[in-house]
Design a protein around this motif. Structure first.
Motif, PDB file in Angstrom:
ATOM      1  N   VAL A  26       0.870  -1.171   0.000  1.00 33.55           N
ATOM      2  CA  VAL A  26       0.000   0.000   0.000  1.00 33.55           C
ATOM      3  C   VAL A  26       0.905   1.217   0.000  1.00 33.55           C
ATOM      4  N   GLY A  75      -2.569   0.808  -4.211  1.00 34.06           N
ATOM      5  CA  GLY A  75      -2.012  -0.478  -3.842  1.00 34.06           C
ATOM      6  C   GLY A  75      -1.457  -1.217  -5.037  1.00 34.06           C
ATOM      7  N   VAL A 182      -6.222  -0.448  -6.663  1.00 28.65           N
ATOM      8  CA  VAL A 182      -5.188  -1.467  -6.504  1.00 28.65           C
ATOM      9  C   VAL A 182      -4.880  -2.117  -7.852  1.00 28.65           C
TER      10      VAL A 182
END
Length: 190
Positions: A26, A75, A182
């Motif tokens: 992250v 992410g 992400v």
């Protein structure tokens, strides 16, 4: 400056003879550290020192994933699907190689891993080889920490890794809240 917080999740896939290993990073900009910490501390439940995906109830996982989706973070998740005979440390090594390469390309300057205590030495060996190959430069700081309150970014990494591994096992409701921020990277078990 960007700091990458890294944690893992692994599980044997239901009804299959395969496993999934996920290593999640992250990326938190310096100016978002206090927001991440305050948000995640606000999500602690009861006397728990940390927010941990596997220990949360289903309704709390939805709350946590929604809160993370609102954070100014991105992410990067390395995923290794492998046969049950492949050791998880091999899958981790493969994910770590790919993940650190990707982080170096994104000019991440600081990487904080959740400590695995004596197993941290295996990560350090991989990093030494990456430094020798000039994939990871000396400018990238790497440390291993306990996920206490000062490292709430590790809680986020744990939750992202957990949501990804659960999604790969057929439980995608929480992942759907996170997937836009992400990037997934597929890693061969080799």
């Amino acid at each position: 400056m960007l700091t990458a917080y890294i944690d893992e999740s692994m599980r044997r896939r239901r009804g299959e003879a395969s496993c999934v290993y996920v290593l999640a990073a992250v990326l938190v900009p310096d100016d978002a550290e206090s927001t991440v910490r305050a948000t995640m501390e606000g999500l602690r439940h009861g006397r728990s020192r940390v927010v941990h995906w596997r220990k949360e109830r289903p309704e709390r996982r939805t709350l946590i994933a929604s809160a993370i989706a609102g954070l100014p973070v991105t992410g990067l998740v390395a995923v290794c699907l492998h046969d049950a005979e492949v050791r998880s440390e091999r899958a981790r090594r493969r994910c770590l190689l790919r993940l650190l390469d990707e982080l170096a390309r994104r000019d991440v300057e600081r990487v904080i891993f959740e400590t695995r205590h004596e197993q941290d030495a295996a990560d350090r060996a991989v990093i030494t080889s990456l430094r020798k190959a000039k994939v990871v430069t000396d400018a990238m700081s790497l440390t291993w920490e306990d996920p206490g309150a000062w490292f709430a970014g590790l809680w986020v990494a744990d939750c992202v890794a957990g949501a990804a591994s659960w999604w790969l096992d057929g439980h995608g409701v929480h992942w759907s809240l996170l997937e836009e921020q992400v990037t997934l990277v597929d890693v061969e078990a080799g």
